[in-house]
Design an enzyme around this catalytic site. Structure first.
Site, PDB file in Angstrom:
ATOM      1  CB  VAL A  50      -1.011  -0.023   1.174  1.00 25.22           C
ATOM      2  CG1 VAL A  50      -0.306   0.100   2.524  1.00 25.22           C
ATOM      3  CG2 VAL A  50      -2.075   1.056   1.000  1.00 25.22           C
ATOM      4  CD  GLU A  55      -7.769  -4.973   6.460  1.00 23.93           C
ATOM      5  OE1 GLU A  55      -7.048  -5.761   7.120  1.00 23.93           O
ATOM      6  OE2 GLU A  55      -7.896  -5.059   5.228  1.00 23.93           O
ATOM      7  N   GLY A 106      -5.794  -6.858   1.401  1.00 20.65           N
ATOM      8  CA  GLY A 106      -6.224  -5.888   2.401  1.00 20.65           C
ATOM      9  C   GLY A 106      -5.290  -4.702   2.439  1.00 20.65           C
ATOM     10  CD  GLU A 107      -0.600  -4.119   2.606  1.00 14.76           C
ATOM     11  OE1 GLU A 107       0.155  -3.656   1.764  1.00 14.76           O
ATOM     12  OE2 GLU A 107      -0.218  -4.874   3.522  1.00 14.76           O
ATOM     13  N   GLY A 108      -5.778  -1.732   2.503  1.00 15.76           N
ATOM     14  CA  GLY A 108      -6.183  -0.603   1.670  1.00 15.76           C
ATOM     15  C   GLY A 108      -5.700  -0.672   0.240  1.00 15.76           C
TER      16      GLY A 108
END
Lengths: 317, 317
Positions: free
Chosen positions: A85, A143, A284-286
């Site tokens: 990210v 997240e 994930g992690e945006g």
């Protein structure tokens, strides 16, 4: 949203040098953004990617392919600029902020007890609210939290019903035995609070701090009229809590992507959102939401930068 | 492609701080690009969007919603920087070049005669070849030409078979009567050359100069090892000619998007390419391919910029 600005943007869009509607979803995306920002020729100047991290008591049940310490290690990686990210935020001109939430105090194991106390829930939601830069003009909430697809699946099952296996996927890549343990935990967690109809209580009972924080951040964005691009399955579970708490709560949000996590397609359907991208991401992690900033940038560049038929001396059919 | 560079890139990808495969199509896209550029940590420094314009004799049959003079008007708009693709090229850091091809000498009406002579075909393909910057590190080939979805549909029908209506759509937005005239022209054009099995002869008989130029540009890119992002239906009809002429001719190309033009999904299937984006675009002019540069930028940023598990001190599961 500002109906006058949106109408001005729509009037401008109708005069641009292209057949009407020929930019497809880019047109609706640009008009949506124009409405929320209150301007007919919007630019994206200050997008924010906010990443929340939390740890989960349910991890002790062997529901993840990675150990819990990876959450804190990845927070270090975010802070050092080494995660996916980080690269995506840089590529699309976004500022990234990282918010670890009590990592050495995991939530309760939701199979047997509430994940969070009332105070924990409020603290996490407030942390999410405060993380949002009021001057940002776009928010992606992301997240990190080993075990958090398990919590997200339990929230989805509790709020939407169906079978645990419909909502439970492999997350970061758990094996078949782990997947079976995970689906069992999801089923037991949802069964423990059967009859609970308050979405915020479902979040407290099953969710993690990072999920609550994302919900708080999405609310703060609404307060500040900051449009939101939703990320993957876990972010969407936070969004689902708001959606079930108040219809229309996500009108300022679009779905950035449909990920590979099984259950995400169904979750997007529950939210009534069609994803901008579908590239099989499951990180994930945006990451997916941040990648979708590129699509929004393209949409806004067209709306705000194109010549009209009159300006360009082009016959409009 | 450079197998060693691709293997190095794959080895690097396996060590990056993410679950293996969790970036989905971004991973395969980055490895594909690394192979064609011969480097395991590629950057995108000099992408080129080349737009070719041509006019079509078949327009006299009333197959388009716009009059033929719009082709030249839009070339002026491209040169002045006012079109959608100008904004997208700027947003994604690409240089745009514009190549009008004998606009005041439309091709022959392919319903009754060859669209191009042998000399015309070669001149157009050579113009496409020459348009490619040998120093570019990515090519998007786009087009403008009132009536050119009609030509593209005829090419697809002649090469792939089926029914004219399967391949014929509304282009820039022709009405029902125009659509019927268009399908009839497509059917008649393909019927006129039935039995022609040489894809380049099909291109000469039915295609436009901008379609031939895109084919030439895609070939030049292969020669220079420049990866290509294909655009919409018309660009893909040029690509189809190459694909049928030589299997593997498009290995250096990915499909940027699936557009709203009916027939594009089927055409992508014929090419064996899964699109990166699907946002309902139907504008042409390289817009969808240029938008997809953003996805490639994200993919390369991750492959080339992320930390490894060892570098970041993260447990790899």
């Amino acid at each position: 949203p500002d109906a006058a600005a949106q109408a001005d943007a729509a009037a401008r869009n109708a005069q641009l040098t292209k057949p009407m509607g020929s930019l497809g979803r880019l047109e609706e995306l640009a008009l949506w953004y124009a409405g929320w920002r209150g301007t007919s020729r919007p630019r994206l100047a200050r997008p924010q990617v906010a990443i929340f991290a939390g740890n989960h008591g349910v991890v002790a049940r062997g529901v993840s392919a990675f150990p819990a310490e990876v959450t804190a290690q990845m927070v270090g990686n975010f802070e050092a600029g080494g995660a996916a990210v980080n690269q995506l935020a840089r590529a699309f001109g976004a500022t990234m902020t990282v918010h670890p939430l009590d990592l050495d105090r995991p939530t309760g194991d939701f199979v047997t007890e509430p994940a969070m106390s009332e105070a924990d829930l409020l603290a996490a939601m407030a942390a999410g609210w405060r993380a949002v830069d009021p001057e940002a003009d776009l928010l992606v909430a992301g997240e990190m939290g080993i075990g958090n697809t398990c919590a997200a699946s339990a929230i989805a099952l509790a709020l939407e019903g169906g079978e645990a296996r419909d909502w439970t996927g492999r997350g970061t890549g758990v094996d078949d035995a782990g997947l079976a343990r995970k689906a069992e935990a999801v089923a037991q967690g949802a069964a423990r609070i059967v009859g609970e109809s308050d979405p915020l209580q479902v979040l407290r009972q099953l969710g993690g701090r990072e999920i609550a924080a994302m919900a708080g951040a999405i609310l703060a964005a609404r307060h500040h009229r900051i449009p939101v691009i939703l990320d993957g399955f876990i972010c969407c579970s936070a969004a689902l809590v708001l959606h079930r708490a108040a219809p229309g709560a996500l009108d300022h949000a679009v779905a950035g992507h449909q990920g590979a996590e099984s259950g995400h397609a169904r979750l997007l359907e529950a939210l009534g959102k069609a994803p901008l991208l579908s590239l099989g991401l499951r990180l994930g992690e945006g990451s997916g939401g941040t990648l979708a900033i590129g699509v929004l940038r393209g949409a806004l560049a067209c709306l705000s930068g194109m010549a009209t038929f009159a300006e360009a001396g082009v016959s409009d059919g």
